[in-house]
Write an enzyme that holds these catalytic residues in place. Structure first.
Site, PDB file in Angstrom:
ATOM      1  N   GLU A   1       0.172  -1.461   5.684  1.00  0.00           N
ATOM      2  CA  GLU A   1       1.163  -0.936   6.524  1.00  0.00           C
ATOM      3  C   GLU A   1       1.036   0.697   6.981  1.00  0.00           C
ATOM      4  OE1 GLU A   1       4.998   0.907   7.763  1.00  0.00           O
ATOM      5  OE2 GLU A   1       3.786   1.367   5.923  1.00  0.00           O
TER       6      GLU A   1
ATOM      7  N   ASP B   1       0.756  -1.055  -0.115  1.00  0.00           N
ATOM      8  CA  ASP B   1       0.151  -0.087  -0.237  1.00  0.00           C
ATOM      9  C   ASP B   1       0.670   1.309   0.014  1.00  0.00           C
ATOM     10  OD1 ASP B   1       0.637  -0.766   2.552  1.00  0.00           O
ATOM     11  OD2 ASP B   1      -0.577   0.257   3.330  1.00  0.00           O
TER      12      ASP B   1
END
Length: 392
Positions: free
Chosen positions: A147, A85
């Site tokens: 994350e 991400d």
């Protein structure tokens, strides 16, 4: 058995939006990135496991494993880990399309170019250059979700009962400097609930802004206590930090403020547990709640991230220092390391690109760093998982 070349992989990864954000209007699935990585890993004869996050539908982890030929050994070896991400972006501050890899001034621009989808292009390229028949230890690629928000992907991986690598390298942008320890992260909302009323008669209400002034005074005292009580010399900022980051309250000048909220950020050192830190925060505001029962609440803005503590004398740290020709350091930011370390593996953070580019407009990778970074990653994989004399 073939995979795209390095720049083609980079272009593909950057072109797949995978933003994670607390704001649901900005939050996206990472499935497109996971699917691309899965195909490349299968092309390199990895067994691929894709798992949807239990508490985050539409978000996925990928675990790719490749054992040595003619071996049933599934423990040990090296896991190369990263998140798929990215943070959101401000389009007005970018000089190029964040989702299109742009080469300019000997730099590669794109959202995720160093934080940290680009790391997977380095890893796949390195593995494709090694002859599998000389692989002598398990090799794993881990790609996680979320994350940048909750670290839910790494936390779910930490519960994986059959995943037991000997070493784990998390490819966050460190300019290939090994990181053996880092601070944690705790974000909290301090909410003061008062009583609103007309400003012409202050005694008929309880002004939440005035109470918040007392809260801030006590938090600043806690900030100094943390600074004076805890210190580790490895860190550039050797003490825990407490930041007053955002405040809002009230609705009009002629009304007594009925609610005021402050958001704070605390970065604990290794050795200072989240539980201890949370208690210190509650103790700081306790005298105010004793005077004004139930007036002040502490609310976690996300699950806290513990500090990561490694050892400078571990085998992986020594190997990374030798290959990178750089001394291992401590850093003030946090990563997925404390969760992946729970698998029982020696863990470091080390990857291409500069942390100074992370979360910035025009995020980029300096192209003159590509070959040196690639060489270190290739050498690391060879040392951990291959008979080096025969692998290349």
């Amino acid at each position: 058995m073939s995979v795209p070349d390095f720049l083609d992989m980079y272009k593909t990864l950057i072109a797949k939006p995978s933003i994670s954000a607390i704001d649901e209007s900005l939050d996206l699935s990472n499935k497109a990135v996971i699917d691309v990585l899965a195909n490349w890993c299968r092309d390199l004869e990895f067994e691929v496991e894709i798992t949807e996050l239990t508490h985050a539908p539409g978000k996925y982890n990928l675990l790719a494993r490749r054992e040595p030929l003619n071996s049933s050994k599934n423990h040990g070896g090296l896991m190369l880990a990263g998140h798929t991400d990215t943070v959101p972006f401000d389009d007005a501050r970018w000089n190029s399309n964040p989702f299109e890899l742009t080469e300019k001034d000997n730099k590669l621009f794109g959202l995720g170019s160093i934080d940290m989808k680009g790391f997977f292009a380095f890893v796949i390229t390195a593995i494709s250059q090694l002859d599998r028949k000389y692989q002598n230890a398990p090799l794993m690629i881990l790609a996680t979700a979320d994350e940048e928000t909750t670290m839910a992907g790494a936390q779910q991986v930490a519960q994986h009962t059959s995943l037991k690598p000997k070493y784990c390298v998390i490819g966050e942008p460190t300019d290939m400097v090994p990181v053996f320890t880092h601070k944690g992260h705790m974000s909290s909302a301090i909410r003061v609930t008062g009583r609103s009323g007309h400003s012409s008669d202050p005694d008929r209400g309880l002004n939440a802004i005035e109470v918040m002034q007392q809260v801030i005074s006590r938090l600043l005292h806690l900030k100094e206590e943390l600074k004076n009580k805890y210190s580790i010399e490895h860190f550039a900022v050797p003490h825990p930090t407490l930041n007053l980051g955002h405040i809002h309250g009230g609705d009009n000048a002629n009304r007594i403020c009925g609610c005021c909220e402050l958001h704070i950020d605390i970065r604990p050192l290794p050795g200072l547990s989240i539980t201890e830190l949370e208690q210190m925060l509650l103790n700081a505001i306790q005298p105010i709640n004793e005077q004004l029962p139930g007036c002040v609440d502490v609310i976690a803005l996300h699950d806290p991230i513990p500090a990561f503590s490694g050892r400078t004398d571990s085998g992986l740290v020594k190997l990374a220092e030798k290959l990178s020709r750089q001394k291992a350091i401590a850093v003030n930011y946090c990563t997925e390391a404390p969760f992946l370390q729970q698998l029982g593996c020696e863990t470091i953070v080390m990857g291409p690109g500069s942390i100074n580019q992370a979360h910035q407009p025009d995020e980029h990778l300096d192209m003159d760093k590509i070959t040196p970074s690639q060489n270190v990653i290739l050498d690391l994989i060879e040392k951990c998982c291959f008979n080096k004399e025969k692998a290349s």
